[in-house]
Design a protein around this motif. Sequence first.
Motif, PDB file in Angstrom:
ATOM      1  N   GLY A   1       0.823  -1.214   0.000  1.00  0.00           N
ATOM      2  CA  GLY A   1       0.000   0.000   0.000  1.00  0.00           C
ATOM      3  C   GLY A   1       0.854   1.258   0.000  1.00  0.00           C
ATOM      4  O   GLY A   1       0.560   2.228  -0.709  1.00  0.00           O
ATOM      5  N   THR A   2       1.922   1.281   0.756  1.00  0.00           N
ATOM      6  CA  THR A   2       2.772   2.473   0.792  1.00  0.00           C
ATOM      7  C   THR A   2       3.503   2.661  -0.518  1.00  0.00           C
ATOM      8  O   THR A   2       3.695   3.794  -0.971  1.00  0.00           O
ATOM      9  CB  THR A   2       3.802   2.383   1.941  1.00  0.00           C
TER      10      THR A   2
ATOM     11  N   GLY B   1       2.426   1.761  -3.433  1.00  0.00           N
ATOM     12  CA  GLY B   1       1.421   2.214  -4.397  1.00  0.00           C
ATOM     13  C   GLY B   1       1.087   3.679  -4.218  1.00  0.00           C
ATOM     14  O   GLY B   1       0.930   4.427  -5.184  1.00  0.00           O
ATOM     15  N   VAL B   2       0.992   4.140  -2.998  1.00  0.00           N
ATOM     16  CA  VAL B   2       0.677   5.540  -2.729  1.00  0.00           C
ATOM     17  C   VAL B   2       1.832   6.419  -3.175  1.00  0.00           C
ATOM     18  O   VAL B   2       1.631   7.485  -3.748  1.00  0.00           O
ATOM     19  CB  VAL B   2       0.350   5.743  -1.232  1.00  0.00           C
ATOM     20  N   ARG B   3       3.082   6.032  -2.955  1.00  0.00           N
ATOM     21  CA  ARG B   3       4.235   6.831  -3.393  1.00  0.00           C
ATOM     22  C   ARG B   3       4.237   6.999  -4.896  1.00  0.00           C
ATOM     23  O   ARG B   3       4.514   8.087  -5.394  1.00  0.00           O
ATOM     24  CB  ARG B   3       5.543   6.155  -2.964  1.00  0.00           C
ATOM     25  N   ARG B   4       4.006   5.927  -5.590  1.00  0.00           N
ATOM     26  CA  ARG B   4       4.045   6.009  -7.049  1.00  0.00           C
ATOM     27  C   ARG B   4       2.918   6.903  -7.549  1.00  0.00           C
ATOM     28  O   ARG B   4       3.063   7.629  -8.523  1.00  0.00           O
ATOM     29  CB  ARG B   4       3.947   4.623  -7.685  1.00  0.00           C
ATOM     30  N   ARG B   5       1.796   6.834  -6.928  1.00  0.00           N
ATOM     31  CA  ARG B   5       0.678   7.643  -7.347  1.00  0.00           C
ATOM     32  C   ARG B   5       0.958   9.134  -7.112  1.00  0.00           C
ATOM     33  O   ARG B   5       0.644   9.966  -7.949  1.00  0.00           O
ATOM     34  CB  ARG B   5      -0.555   7.202  -6.541  1.00  0.00           C
ATOM     35  N   ARG B   6       1.572   9.460  -5.965  1.00  0.00           N
ATOM     36  CA  ARG B   6       1.916  10.871  -5.680  1.00  0.00           C
ATOM     37  C   ARG B   6       2.972  11.359  -6.672  1.00  0.00           C
ATOM     38  O   ARG B   6       2.949  12.519  -7.053  1.00  0.00           O
ATOM     39  CB  ARG B   6       2.445  11.013  -4.256  1.00  0.00           C
TER      40      ARG B   6
END
Length: 154
Positions: free
Chosen positions: A141-142, A144-149
């Motif tokens: 989850g972390t 995935g969130v980094r890549r999205r940001r």
Amino acid sequence: MSRSSTSLVLVVVALLTAPLAGAANGAPTDSGSSKQAIRALMLRGQALNQTYHLGAYAGPSKEAIRALTLRGQALNQTHHLGQYAGPSKEAIRALTLRGRALNRTYHLGEDAGRTGSSFPWRTAAFAAVATFGVILAAFAGTVGVRRRRAVIAV
């Protein structure tokens, strides 16, 4: 006269004249049989008794009785009958009690104590695997969130 009446009269006449004809020829009658005829009938009767196992010839010999007894015992043993039928209830109970006493003596079966520690290893292993799965999900989850940001910031 009718046909049946005629034949009846002929039969009656033949029956009445037959003993007279035999006596005229010198044949022995029922009341005065010769000794040879009686002896022949006795020998014939003995031969028939022996052939069909009657009278004095009726019973089997001692060897035949022994052979039949041995055959019966062998069949009983083969098919577990009679004295070969298996242990009695008392024998089964005695064997069961003996087995329980041996189990207590050598700590077997129900009398065996718990071996090893009392720590629940299966429960601990399950908890460790579940914790590792939660950590992997959080890591994914972390990432995935980094890549999205990073995509949004560009």
